[in-house]
Write a protein that holds these residues in place. Sequence first.
Motif: not given
Length: 399
Positions: A173-188
């Motif tokens: 629901v936000s780009e902020r969540l995508n930044k967290i994904n890239q840092t902690h989960l790295q889903v492509p």
Amino acid sequence: MKVLIISHMYPSSTHPVYGTFVHEQVKELIRQGCEVRVISPIKSTPFPINLLNEKWREFSEIPKTDVRDGVKIYHPRYLSLPRNILFERNGDHMYKGIKHLVNEVKQDFDFDVIHAHVALPDGVAANLVSKDLGVPYVVTIHGEDFFKSIHLNDKAKSLIENTMNQAAKVILVSERLNKINQTHLQVPDEKIKVIHNGINELFLERCENAKTYFPPGKTRILSVCHLVVRKGIEFNLRALSKLGHRNFHYIIAGDGPERDALTQLTKELDLEGNVEFLGAVKPEVVKELMEESEVFSLPSWNEAFGVVYIEAMASGNAVIGCIGEGVEEIITVNEEGLLVPSKETDTLTEAFEYLIENPAIRTQMGMRAVNKVNDQFTWKKNVSEIINVYEGLPNVKVI
């Protein structure tokens, strides 16, 4: 296209505003041509907790089926323990609680796609159902998965990551969540689609014969939220107390565990004549409050998006939010509002002072806010993008 929604977040007879954003999305899916059924699993805990604890007793009182605004909703039960004990097992428990119902629904409603809201537990259950039936699933991450669940333990984090990786598509629901994904989960990146939430039509319309809540002659400031620490209401109070005047009236709508402490702080700061606690109110009252208020301030943190900000903007409020939070994607500084550091009082005081002392500027901000919401943050736009996601999935019928 036929869509099965799996979401424990959904309005019910005992929690009529819980998960309203999912219900609003469902209604718009139907308006745009989809057929939809909703499975909203309800937590169930062992005797005697389910009878002695008010929260769990309320869960047990929710009917097994419901119809809301013409939407058929099923409420199967699944095992869940208090205080997130063994939370990482809730996905499996949810699957066991819904699998027979899903098979029954499939007989009469041959759905093309499963859409789960939150990865754990709903997405985990959707993944297992998807494997059983060969139907693709999409999962929307709203914030709790990233701000809370991935930090509970390694198992919970792994389940969330696997659920996202195995989904046909992941909506954030936000780009902020995508930044967290890239840092902690790295889903492509190819799995990810950022789609902002929309706004209830109620907030896009003007109120007729609205009640007056604010006294005349003072700048009207509003917060609407669940009263927990991370919403930052304490910082609003401390910031307002530092103003060299009392030319404002501040209404706080909402309830929660911090209400007593905030009421006491209001007394300690000598703000009782300028601050009013309304408690929990209905959406219609929230709309009336927002129509009358001029400044909406919610300096919260760990905020994935914040639909309440766009609700306030739609009513012409200048908005105050926090730097580094989801609200950064909603407002442009000095255009529709102001951003301040979280958990910091002095800059927040300056923001209040600026908006109180410059009524023409806050009015202009409010007008720009209304235009932005109508252009960018409606459920019509949100659902149009979601349907595009559905139609891009393998073996899904195009509307």
